[in-house]
Design a protein around this motif. Structure first.
Motif, mmCIF file in Angstrom:
data_model
loop_
_atom_site.group_PDB
_atom_site.id
_atom_site.type_symbol
_atom_site.label_atom_id
_atom_site.label_comp_id
_atom_site.label_asym_id
_atom_site.label_seq_id
_atom_site.Cartn_x
_atom_site.Cartn_y
_atom_site.Cartn_z
ATOM 1 N N TYR A 88 -5.890 34.245 24.139
ATOM 2 C CA TYR A 88 -5.977 33.138 23.113
ATOM 3 C C TYR A 88 -5.336 33.971 21.633
ATOM 4 O O TYR A 88 -5.030 33.171 20.418
ATOM 5 C CB TYR A 88 -6.466 32.251 22.794
ATOM 6 N N THR A 121 1.156 20.112 21.744
ATOM 7 C CA THR A 121 -0.179 20.129 22.664
ATOM 8 C C THR A 121 -0.720 21.090 21.976
ATOM 9 O O THR A 121 -0.431 22.105 21.393
ATOM 10 C CB THR A 121 -0.032 20.355 23.909
ATOM 11 N N SER A 122 -2.052 21.782 22.410
ATOM 12 C CA SER A 122 -3.024 23.384 22.157
ATOM 13 C C SER A 122 -2.632 24.512 23.167
ATOM 14 O O SER A 122 -2.685 25.309 23.656
ATOM 15 C CB SER A 122 -4.268 23.200 21.537
ATOM 16 N N ASP A 123 -1.443 24.353 24.549
ATOM 17 C CA ASP A 123 -1.932 25.135 25.733
ATOM 18 C C ASP A 123 -0.695 25.935 24.993
ATOM 19 O O ASP A 123 0.545 26.232 24.050
ATOM 20 C CB ASP A 123 -1.566 24.234 26.256
ATOM 21 N N GLN A 124 -0.358 27.384 25.658
ATOM 22 C CA GLN A 124 0.364 27.931 25.652
ATOM 23 C C GLN A 124 0.999 27.939 26.209
ATOM 24 O O GLN A 124 1.665 27.713 27.046
ATOM 25 C CB GLN A 124 -0.502 29.514 26.581
ATOM 26 N N VAL A 130 2.574 27.433 21.092
ATOM 27 C CA VAL A 130 2.142 26.605 22.053
ATOM 28 C C VAL A 130 3.139 25.664 22.022
ATOM 29 O O VAL A 130 4.263 25.226 21.834
ATOM 30 C CB VAL A 130 1.095 26.045 21.080
ATOM 31 N N LYS A 180 3.758 34.889 28.263
ATOM 32 C CA LYS A 180 3.986 34.435 26.867
ATOM 33 C C LYS A 180 4.464 34.722 26.076
ATOM 34 O O LYS A 180 5.004 34.876 25.672
ATOM 35 C CB LYS A 180 2.462 34.692 26.746
ATOM 36 N N LYS A 194 4.461 24.353 36.418
ATOM 37 C CA LYS A 194 3.408 24.735 35.220
ATOM 38 C C LYS A 194 3.318 24.941 34.134
ATOM 39 O O LYS A 194 2.524 24.962 32.895
ATOM 40 C CB LYS A 194 1.926 25.065 36.013
ATOM 41 N N ASN A 195 4.203 26.249 33.819
ATOM 42 C CA ASN A 195 4.347 26.996 32.485
ATOM 43 C C ASN A 195 5.512 26.196 31.909
ATOM 44 O O ASN A 195 6.780 26.219 32.724
ATOM 45 C CB ASN A 195 4.712 28.400 33.213
#
Length: 778
Positions: free
Chosen positions: A758, A624-627, A620, A615, A568-569
């Motif tokens: 964030y 997307t806007s996902d980390q 991102v 991180k 998922k990462n």
């Protein structure tokens, strides 16, 4: 031999061997004190014991000499005392005989698991034994890992109502709050993803909520726990143990609650035998709570219904069933916290009551769970247990949010996205079948557990988008929105399957030396949007040694390895990261005082891990806007944990915890900065006749998040300095069956950030708040 054949054969061999390997011991006890006699007989049997000390006051022991077998020895020892013994999962539990049986002599000692270490009827902050760590039912001093137990008394005294409260009460467990209902829990520098309910592995949705009213206690095993939970991070395993239907007589309680921010609620708890013999028992718990918040316009309510059913299918066979439904409805749900900056790069400092969201925002969360457990204990104390668990979680959520833009310092204008509606459904099925076998070898008592676990977790959902962006001034926020017409913005689906075969054994190498060896063979499968990942025959070993220095103190060391897929990462290109791998080592000193009423532990740990997801700055995932995340090599987390919990005397409870760790990669760079590295928790309660007074303090060290200044585009560190919170409580028994309790949290009204995230947002922790509860029992 096929995999299925191995699964079926392993537990069967345990049962076949049990009849020839179990043996009896001879018991002789001379002391007059029943309390001391029970301690001695438990020591000879090498078993922990559990008893409410109040029922032993003033009672004398019958002297016994050369009596063969633990059951017969206990029967003779307790004859005429009005008490009987229950051998519960290799723990001696002393209970009262029902009044209508008081004129009869005590028959056979029961060897069924009615007691099961329940803490509801105990006033202690500690527990006699637990099995979360290894499936072996071990005392805290015998368990070669760092552990923490929140008993029912601790939960009541500290008014612990939620997962968030559990984290706050436990040193070394960090909870990071993102949205109002989105929490992530960390320990030792890693995200906690081992969760259990009644010892069965499950998942915790970060967007979910849970009420603790249906749980008897919470057992926490820090560090890697792959032996009993499967693939996961070396953070901690948190086991929520449900309340049970154990009462043969009708009894109940009614509680009324009021508190800060227009909070009020009520709950009822009823238990009874359902037939004349009490061999069938039932229980129902129902509660309703409603409250506003220190945050403007935000409010929430929750409903809980829980039922438990137990039936003695024979002298040694127990069937347990549970069902629960919990609903949480949050209105004016706020999105991604408060902006750190204004758009010109100057720091913002908003009031903690600020809520920059839309009035159509909400979060609805529902959990339905059901479980079935069948256990049978043979006359030689071998036991077979079969568990099934089903959990269904539904989320319906609307957000107006923007987690990277900043308001204009002159006009105050801040623009949020259009409305996002997330509909998600998650189902988890889990099965755990295992057998436990005590046996003798070399004239010593040992124990073997072998079993199988299977779980399937399936999630599906759909995003909808609608309406127009919301723009208003942070100086006078107008949250009025028009309910939009939604259109689909995409779907998502994933499924995780785990199959594990495990075995673990405790060997008594000498009177003062125990060896625990275990292994698990796992297959892990994951499917996300028809992209498949499979990892087969992953082996997780476990080894632990416990050496008793004397009756009070023992030292231990343990080892296990780490395996955690992290599909998922994603990196900046959207590719899944490789699984993380590593090793976990631990060494410690454990002690017990005041007849095992007070337990303490000092633990040192070292975790070595490669391919850890961290991180990737403020980057991102593509499109997307996902980390975005990247892999860190040679990560080492090491630290110390100290726990002291229990009773100093019959009137004085204490609970102390200290945790400190550092986690760095091979270049010496700290891998996690936005959580405290040192935490201290201390709470105590003293009871004098009808009055109980308690106080607690939670302290944590500073932490920071790296944020990008919107004006200079330079990275800056945003700190939350170290802080402490003081909580107090008082309880007064108005009558034998009526009590009033008051809890005050954050007594000095400290202002602090509960999270900085964030690189652009922060969230305040709760200010001072008061809860008052009136409880009536019958």
């Amino acid at each position: 031999m096929t995999l299925l054949s191995k699964i079926l054969v392993a537990p069967s061999l345990v049962l076949l061997l049990s009849s020839s390997l179990y043996s009896q011991v001879s018991y002789s006890i001379k002391t007059d004190s029943l309390s001391e006699a029970i301690m001695k007989i438990a020591k000879i049997a090498k078993l922990p014991f559990a008893v409410d000390k109040n029922i032993l006051k003033g009672k004398k022991a019958n002297p016994i000499k050369n009596i063969e077998g633990l059951e017969q020895a206990l029967k003779a020892l307790l004859k005429g005392s009005g008490l009987k013994a229950v051998i519960s999962n290799n723990t001696i539990v002393i209970v009262k005989i029902k009044a209508n049986n008081s004129s009869s002599t005590l028959e056979d000692v029961e060897v069924i698991e009615h007691a099961n270490n329940n803490t509801e009827n105990s006033s202690s902050y500690t527990i006699a034994s637990m099995s979360t760590a290894t499936k072996l039912n071990l005392s805290l001093k015998e368990t070669p890992q760092s552990i923490k137990v929140l008993t029912n008394q601790k939960i009541k005294d500290n008014n612990i109502n939620s997962f968030e409260d559990v984290a706050a009460a436990t040193a070394g467990i960090n909870m990071q709050k993102y949205y109002m209902t989105n929490n992530k829990i960390y320990s030792r520098g890693f995200k906690v993803d081992y969760y259990q309910v009644d010892g069965i592995p499950t998942t915790y949705n970060n967007q979910g909520q849970e009420s603790l009213i249906i749980y008897d206690r919470v057992e926490i095993v820090r560090g890697a726990n792959g032996l009993t939970s499967g693939a996961g991070n070396p953070a901690a395993s948190i086991n929520y143990v449900k309340k049970r239907a154990t009462s043969k007589d009708f009894k109940g309680s009614l509680e009324l609650e009021v508190g800060s921010w227009n909070a009020y609620g009520t709950s009822v708890d009823l238990s009874s035998g359902l037939n004349e013999e009490g061999s069938i028992r039932g229980r129902i718990i129902a509660s309703y709570k409603q409250n506003d918040s220190f945050i403007d316009n935000y409010n929430e309510d929750e409903n809980t219904i829980y039922t438990a059913f137990e039936a003695d299918l024979g002298d040694n066979t127990l069937l347990s069933l549970t069902f629960s439904k919990q609903e949480f409805n949050n209105e004016n749900f706020t999105g991604a916290g408060l902006p750190i900056y204004f758009s010109d790069g100057s720091r913002a400092n908003f009031d903690k009551s600020s809520n920059f969201g839309g009035d159509d925002a909400y979060h609805y969360f529902e959990t339905i769970s059901a479980s079935a457990k069948l256990e049978h204990v043979f006359n030689n104390e071998a036991k077979v247990t079969a568990n099934y668990s089903y959990i269904k979680k539904d989320i319906d959520e609307v957000r107006f949010w923007e987690r990277s833009s900043f308001p204009n310092i002159t006009t105050g204008n801040l623009t949020l996205s259009e409305a996002w509606n997330d509909l998600e459904e998650r189902e988890t099925h889990a099965v755990d079948i295992y057998s436990s076998l005590p046996f003798t070898l070399g004239n010593r008592n040992h124990e073997l557990v072998a079993g199988l676990m299977y779980s399937r977790d399936k999630t599906k959902g759909e995003w909808y988008i609608g309406g127009n962006p919301l723009t208003s001034s942070v100086y006078n926020w107008n949250n009025t929105t028009t309910t939009p017409t939604y259109t689909s913005d995409g779907t998502y689906a994933n499924e995780t399957e785990q199959l594990g075969i495990y075995s673990v054994a405790k060997f008594s190498l000498a009177d003062d030396l125990k060896l625990i060896l275990g292994t698990r063979v796992s297959t892990w499968k994951y499917n996300e949007d028809n992209e498949y990942f499979t990892f087969k025959n992953n082996i997780t070993p476990f080894a632990g040694i416990v050496y008793d220095l004397n009756e009070q103190h023992s030292v231990y060391t343990s080892y296990t390895n780490i395996f955690k897929p992290q599909t998922k990462n994603k990196d900046i290109n959207g590719d899944a990261l490789d699984p993380k791998e590593g090793n976990s080592y631990e060494v410690g000193l454990k002690s017990s005082f005041f007849d095992d009423s007070l337990n303490s532990a000092i633990s040192l740990f070292r975790i070595e891990q490669d391919k850890l997801a961290v991180k990737d700055g403020s980057n991102v995932v593509l499109s997307t806007s996902d980390q975005a995340y990247k892999l860190a090599e040679g990560v080492v987390s090491k630290g110390i944990e100290i726990e002291v919990s229990g009773e100093i005397n019959d009137n004085w409870n204490v609970d102390f915890g200290l945790s400190h760790y550092s986690a760095k990669d091979e270049e010496g760079k700290v891998i996690v900065t936005n959580e405290a590295k040192t935490q201290i928790t201390l709470s105590t309660k003293y009871t004098l006749n009808k009055l109980s007074l308690g106080a607690g303090i939670n302290w944590q060290s500073k932490f920071y998040e790296t944020a990008k200044n919107p004006s200079t585009s330079k990275n800056e560190r945003i700190y939350q300095e170290s802080y402490y919170l003081v909580n107090i409580m008082g309880k007064y028994d108005l009558k034998d069956d009526l009590s009033l309790q008051v809890n005050v949290n954050n007594l000095f009204d400290k202002e602090y950030y509960s999270n900085i995230f964030y690189g652009a947002r922060y969230r305040y922790g709760d200010p001072r708040n008061i809860t008052m509860k009136l409880n009536y029992t019958f």
